[in-house]
Design a protein around this motif. Structure first.
Motif, mmCIF file in Angstrom:
data_model
loop_
_atom_site.group_PDB
_atom_site.id
_atom_site.type_symbol
_atom_site.label_atom_id
_atom_site.label_comp_id
_atom_site.label_asym_id
_atom_site.label_seq_id
_atom_site.Cartn_x
_atom_site.Cartn_y
_atom_site.Cartn_z
ATOM 1 N N ILE A 160 0.685 -1.438 0.069
ATOM 2 C CA ILE A 160 -0.009 -0.013 -0.067
ATOM 3 C C ILE A 160 0.953 1.076 0.113
ATOM 4 O O ILE A 160 0.633 2.290 -0.884
ATOM 5 N N SER A 161 1.908 1.229 0.737
ATOM 6 C CA SER A 161 2.758 2.395 0.732
ATOM 7 C C SER A 161 3.632 2.484 -0.392
ATOM 8 O O SER A 161 3.792 3.671 -0.907
ATOM 9 N N LEU A 162 4.126 1.297 -1.076
ATOM 10 C CA LEU A 162 5.012 1.697 -2.322
ATOM 11 C C LEU A 162 4.004 2.037 -3.338
ATOM 12 O O LEU A 162 4.230 2.956 -4.149
ATOM 13 N N ILE A 163 3.258 1.027 -3.856
ATOM 14 C CA ILE A 163 2.396 1.190 -5.057
ATOM 15 C C ILE A 163 1.082 2.209 -4.920
ATOM 16 O O ILE A 163 0.997 3.104 -5.543
ATOM 17 N N GLY A 164 0.614 2.353 -3.568
ATOM 18 C CA GLY A 164 -0.196 3.333 -3.384
ATOM 19 C C GLY A 164 0.204 4.851 -3.411
ATOM 20 O O GLY A 164 -0.548 5.744 -3.783
ATOM 21 N N SER A 165 1.614 5.001 -3.266
ATOM 22 C CA SER A 165 2.246 6.181 -3.381
ATOM 23 C C SER A 165 1.976 6.790 -4.876
ATOM 24 O O SER A 165 2.118 8.095 -5.159
ATOM 25 N N LEU A 166 1.741 5.884 -5.820
ATOM 26 C CA LEU A 166 1.949 6.311 -7.242
ATOM 27 C C LEU A 166 0.213 6.880 -7.597
ATOM 28 O O LEU A 166 0.075 7.590 -8.687
ATOM 29 N N LEU A 167 -0.842 6.710 -6.654
ATOM 30 C CA LEU A 167 -1.996 6.809 -7.039
ATOM 31 C C LEU A 167 -2.444 8.437 -6.921
ATOM 32 O O LEU A 167 -3.018 8.968 -7.808
ATOM 33 N N PHE A 217 8.546 8.683 -3.285
ATOM 34 C CA PHE A 217 8.830 7.767 -4.264
ATOM 35 C C PHE A 217 7.801 8.047 -5.247
ATOM 36 O O PHE A 217 8.013 8.247 -6.462
ATOM 37 N N GLY A 218 6.452 8.164 -4.865
ATOM 38 C CA GLY A 218 5.363 8.573 -5.838
ATOM 39 C C GLY A 218 5.637 9.721 -6.560
ATOM 40 O O GLY A 218 5.190 10.086 -7.659
ATOM 41 N N GLU A 219 6.039 10.858 -5.705
ATOM 42 C CA GLU A 219 6.344 12.167 -6.126
ATOM 43 C C GLU A 219 7.422 12.288 -7.051
ATOM 44 O O GLU A 219 7.219 12.921 -8.273
ATOM 45 N N ILE A 220 8.342 11.723 -6.996
ATOM 46 C CA ILE A 220 9.439 11.491 -8.008
ATOM 47 C C ILE A 220 9.016 10.843 -9.362
ATOM 48 O O ILE A 220 9.440 11.348 -10.328
ATOM 49 N N PHE A 221 8.342 9.830 -9.271
ATOM 50 C CA PHE A 221 7.718 9.192 -10.377
ATOM 51 C C PHE A 221 6.930 10.099 -11.320
ATOM 52 O O PHE A 221 7.156 10.130 -12.475
ATOM 53 N N LEU A 241 16.527 6.743 -0.261
ATOM 54 C CA LEU A 241 15.426 7.219 -1.204
ATOM 55 C C LEU A 241 14.896 8.727 -0.667
ATOM 56 O O LEU A 241 14.621 9.353 -1.615
ATOM 57 N N LEU A 242 14.873 8.971 0.446
ATOM 58 C CA LEU A 242 14.416 10.182 0.912
ATOM 59 C C LEU A 242 15.275 11.252 0.597
ATOM 60 O O LEU A 242 14.738 12.431 0.031
ATOM 61 N N ALA A 243 16.540 10.898 0.677
ATOM 62 C CA ALA A 243 17.470 11.974 0.301
ATOM 63 C C ALA A 243 17.510 12.423 -1.121
ATOM 64 O O ALA A 243 17.383 13.432 -1.796
ATOM 65 N N ALA A 244 17.278 11.209 -2.043
ATOM 66 C CA ALA A 244 17.146 11.552 -3.309
ATOM 67 C C ALA A 244 16.059 12.259 -3.786
ATOM 68 O O ALA A 244 16.043 13.239 -4.736
ATOM 69 N N GLY A 245 14.905 11.862 -3.169
ATOM 70 C CA GLY A 245 13.432 12.466 -3.388
ATOM 71 C C GLY A 245 13.701 13.994 -2.982
ATOM 72 O O GLY A 245 12.965 14.757 -3.746
ATOM 73 N N VAL A 246 14.269 14.274 -1.825
ATOM 74 C CA VAL A 246 14.365 15.777 -1.641
ATOM 75 C C VAL A 246 15.176 16.556 -2.448
ATOM 76 O O VAL A 246 14.767 17.759 -3.033
ATOM 77 N N ILE A 247 16.168 16.068 -2.928
ATOM 78 C CA ILE A 247 17.092 16.584 -3.896
ATOM 79 C C ILE A 247 16.393 16.706 -5.343
ATOM 80 O O ILE A 247 16.481 17.873 -5.915
ATOM 81 N N TYR A 248 15.711 15.814 -5.830
ATOM 82 C CA TYR A 248 14.930 15.708 -7.058
ATOM 83 C C TYR A 248 13.903 16.947 -6.909
ATOM 84 O O TYR A 248 13.606 17.689 -7.924
ATOM 85 N N VAL A 249 13.099 16.847 -5.789
ATOM 86 C CA VAL A 249 12.007 17.826 -5.667
ATOM 87 C C VAL A 249 12.472 19.396 -5.528
ATOM 88 O O VAL A 249 12.071 20.332 -6.408
ATOM 89 N N ILE A 250 13.651 19.681 -5.111
ATOM 90 C CA ILE A 250 14.203 20.839 -4.885
ATOM 91 C C ILE A 250 14.816 21.333 -6.307
ATOM 92 O O ILE A 250 14.752 22.454 -6.783
ATOM 93 N N LYS A 251 15.421 20.403 -7.010
ATOM 94 C CA LYS A 251 16.069 20.658 -8.303
ATOM 95 C C LYS A 251 15.026 20.880 -9.473
ATOM 96 O O LYS A 251 15.204 21.102 -10.505
ATOM 97 N N PHE A 252 13.784 20.175 -9.445
ATOM 98 C CA PHE A 252 12.772 20.380 -10.412
ATOM 99 C C PHE A 252 12.263 21.794 -10.500
ATOM 100 O O PHE A 252 11.945 22.624 -9.593
#
Length: 534
Positions: free
Chosen positions: A98-105, A177-181, A239-250
Motif C-alpha cells: 500500500i505504501s509503495l504502490i499506493g504512493s503512485l495513486l 517515491f510517488g512524487e519522484i515518479f 530514497l528520502l535524500a534522493a527525493g528531497v534533492i529531486y524535488v528541490i532541483k525540479f
C-alpha cells in the motif's frame, strides 16, 4: 527561506480558518450572540483560535492515520490470518504494498486546492517555494502522525516497538517515491498521470491485488528480515535524500501551477454544486409529470393544506414510492433466502426463537427503512423553498396544519414497510413453529409499527424545528446534524447488543413514546417560529 514561506502560509491559513470558525459559531442559536462582529478584528484572539485549530488538526490527522491503518491493514489481517504468529508478516506485506504502490495513486505537486490557489494566485507566492516547502513539511510531519500508529499496530500484531520505529523511518522515503515518479514522467511527457482515470484504475487494482491476494492465500512475502535490516533502512534514507534533492532541483512548478490553478475552476460556486447533488435524487421536472398528475381537479373535494399536500404527494409519488418498492423487494428477498437456508441449516432461524432477542437489530433496521429524510428533502426542494417566502405559509396555524397532514402521509408510507417486515418475521415464526405466542406476535408487530412512527416523527420534527436547508441548498443548522447523528448512533449501538436484557424491550418502547410526545410538543411550540427559509 522555506521555513519563512511555511510560516507565512501558516499565518494566512490560520487567519482564514479563524474567520471560518467565527462565522459559523456566530450562527449557532443563542451561543452565537456571545461573539460581537468586532471579533473579526481581534488578531490576538484569532491567533489563539488558530493554535487550538492546529492542535486539533494534529490529533485529527493522527486519528485519520489510525483509522486508515485499522481499516486497510489491521482489520484485513485479523480476518485473513487466524494464527497470531503470521499476522505481523501479513501486516508488513500489506503495509509495504500500500505504501509503495499506493504512493503512485496521487501526487501532492499536481493537487489544486483552495489554499494553494490563495497563496500562489492571490498572494503571488513563488510556486516552487510554496510547493517544495509544503511538500517537504507534509512528508516530514507525516512521520510524527504515523509514529504512534505504527508503534501501536506493531505491538498489537506481535511485533516490537523497535520494529514499529524502523517502519516509521521508511515512511517519508516511500511517500516521496510517488512524487519522484510523477514529476519525472511529467518532465519527459508533459502528462499528469494522476489525472488520468485509466492510470488511476490500473494502479488501484494493482495495489489491491498485490496487497491482499497473497495474504488471503496465506502467502505473504517474508519481509521481516528485509525491512528491518540495516541495508533496507539505509536504502529508505537514501530514497528520502534522493527525493528531497529531486524535488528541490525540479524547475517546472510554474508550468504545473498554470495548468492546475486555473481561476475558472475556483470561481465556481462549489457549495451550490454540492447542494444540487444533495437534492438530485428528489428533483422533479415538469416534463416528467403525466397529464393525469397535473390535473388538480381530482382533489377538488379537499381544502387548504390537505389539498396542497394531496397534489404534492401525487406528483412526487415516483420518487417516494420507488424507495418503498425497493425496501419491499429487499424484505421479500430476505424472506425467501431465510426459507431456502432453513432447508440446509436447520438451526438457521434459531435467533428468531424469541422477539426479545431480535428486537435490538430491528431498531437499527427500522432507522434504515424509514424514508422520512428523503420525503423532507423532496418537500423542501420541490415545495417549501418557494412557499416559505410567503407570510401566510409561515403562519402558526398553517405550519401546524401542514405538519399534521405530512406526518400522516410519511407515517403511512413507512407503515407499508413496517407491515411487510412484521408479516415476514411473524410468517417465519408461524411456518417453522417457533416458540411465539399470540401475545409475542402482537407485541412484536406493535413494536415495529411504533418504531416506524418514531422515525417518521423524528425526521419531520428535525425538519420543522431545526429546518437545516438554505436557499443555496446547503445545510446550515448544526443541531440538525447533531441530533440526527445521536439518534443514528443509538440505533447502531442497539445493533451491537448480542443479548438484550429482559427490560430492554420496555426501555425501547418507553423511550420511543417519550421522544414522540416530546417532539410533537416542541413542534407545536416552536415550529411556527423556526420553520423559515434561510
Amino acid at each position: 527561506m522555506m521555513i519563512q514561506t511555511q510560516r507565512n502560509i501558516f499565518h494566512i491559513m490560520a487567519s482564514e480558518n479563524a474567520n471560518w470558525f467565527i462565522y459559523y459559531f456566530k450562527r449557532i442559536p443563542f451561543l452565537g450572540k456571545i461573539l460581537p462582529d468586532s471579533i473579526y478584528g481581534n488578531i490576538t484572539l484569532k491567533k489563539r483560535v488558530a493554535v487550538l485549530a492546529a492542535i486539533a488538526g494534529i490529533f485529527g490527522k493522527i486519528f485519520g492515520k489510525a483509522f486508515f491503518a485499522g481499516l486497510s491493514m489491521v482489520a484485513p489481517v485479523f480476518f485473513m490470518e487466524k494464527s497470531p504468529s503470521l499476522r505481523y508478516a501479513a501486516f508488513l506485506h500489506i503495509f509495504l504494498m500500500i505504501s509503495l504502490i499506493g504512493s503512485l495513486l496521487t501526487s501532492f505537486v499536481f493537487e489544486a486546492d483552495r489554499n494553494r490557489y490563495i497563496c500562489i494566485r492571490l498572494m503571488h507566492m513563488n510556486p516552487k517555494t510554496y510547493i517544495v516547502s509544503t511538500l517537504l513539511f507534509d512528508v516530514l510531519t507525516d512521520v510524527l502522525y504515523m509514529l504512534p500508529v505504527l508503534l501501536l499496530v506493531s505491538v498489537l500484531l506481535g511485533g516490537t516497538l523497535r520494529q514499529g520505529l524502523l517502519l516509521t523511518a521508511l515512511v517519508p522515503g516511500l511517500n516521496l517515491f510517488g512524487e519522484i515518479f510523477h514529476l519525472y514522467f511529467y518532465s519527459k511527457r508533459k502528462v499528469m498521470l494522476c489525472k488520468k482515470a485509466a492510470f488511476e484504475i490500473a494502479i488501484g487494482v494493482l495495489c489491491l491485488a498485490a496487497a491482499y491476494v497473497p495474504p488471503i492465500f496465506h502467502r505473504p512475502l517474508a519481509l521481516g528480515g528485509i525491512l528491518f535490516s540495516p541495508a533496507c533502512i539505509l536504502a529508505g534514507f537514501a530514497l528520502l535524500a534522493a527525493g528531497v534533492i529531486y524535488v528541490i532541483k525540479f524547475n517546472e512548478y510554474h508550468e504545473i501551477t498554470a495548468q492546475t490553478l486555473k481561476s475558472a475552476n475556483f470561481m465556481i460556486d462549489k457549495s451550490r454544486i454540492i447542494g444540487e447533488a444533495r437534492f438530485s435524487d428528489v428533483a422533479m421536472r415538469e416534463k416528467e409529470f403525466t397529464r393525469e398528475e397535473l390535473n388538480s381537479n381530482r382533489y377538488a373535494g379537499k381544502k387548504g393544506f390537505a389539498y396542497l399536500n394531496a397534489i404534492f404527494f401525487e406528483r412526487h409519488k415516483r420518487i417516494l414510492v420507488r424507495p418503498i418498492l425497493f425496501r419491499l423487494c429487499i424484505v421479500a428477498v430476505i424472506f425467501a433466502a431465510c426459507v431456502i437456508a432453513s432447508f440446509f441449516l436447520p438451526d438457521f432461524l434459531e435467533p428468531l426463537s424469541s422477539p426479545a432477542k431480535i428486537l435490538p437489530v430491528f431498531v437499527f433496521l427500522m432507522y434504515l427503512a424509514s424514508i422520512g429524510e428523503r420525503v423532507c428533502k423532496a418537500m423542501f426542494y420541490n415545495c417549501d423553498i418557494s412557499l416559505l417566502r410567503y407570510s401566510f405559509y409561515r403562519d402558526k396555524k398553517a405550519v401546524l396544519s401542514n405538519f399534521k397532514v405530512r406526518l400522516f402521509r410519511v407515517a403511512g408510507l413507512n407503515f407499508i414497510v413496517a407491515f411487510a417486515i412484521s408479516a415476514a418475521v411473524v410468517g417465519l415464526a408461524l411456518i417453522y413453529h417457533l416458540n411465539w405466542s399470540m401475545g409475542d406476535s402482537l407485541f412484536f408487530v406493535l413494536t415495529i409499527f411504533l418504531l416506524s412512527l418514531f422515525f417518521s416523527v423524528h425526521h419531520l420534527f428535525l425538519y420543522y424545528v431545526f429546518q437545516p436547508y438554505t436557499t443555496e441548498l446547503g445545510m446550515k443548522n448544526p443541531f440538525y446534524s447533531i441530533i440526527n447523528t445521536v439518534v443514528y448512533l443509538l440505533s447502531y449501538l442497539c445493533l451491537q447488543i448480542k443479548s438484550a436484557p429482559s427490560y430492554f424491550t420496555m426501555l425501547v418502547l418507553i423511550s420511543t413514546i417519550l421522544y414522540i410526545v416530546t417532539a410533537l410538543i416542541l413542534v407545536r411550540k416552536y415550529a411556527w417560529k423556526t420553520f423559515r427559509v434561510k
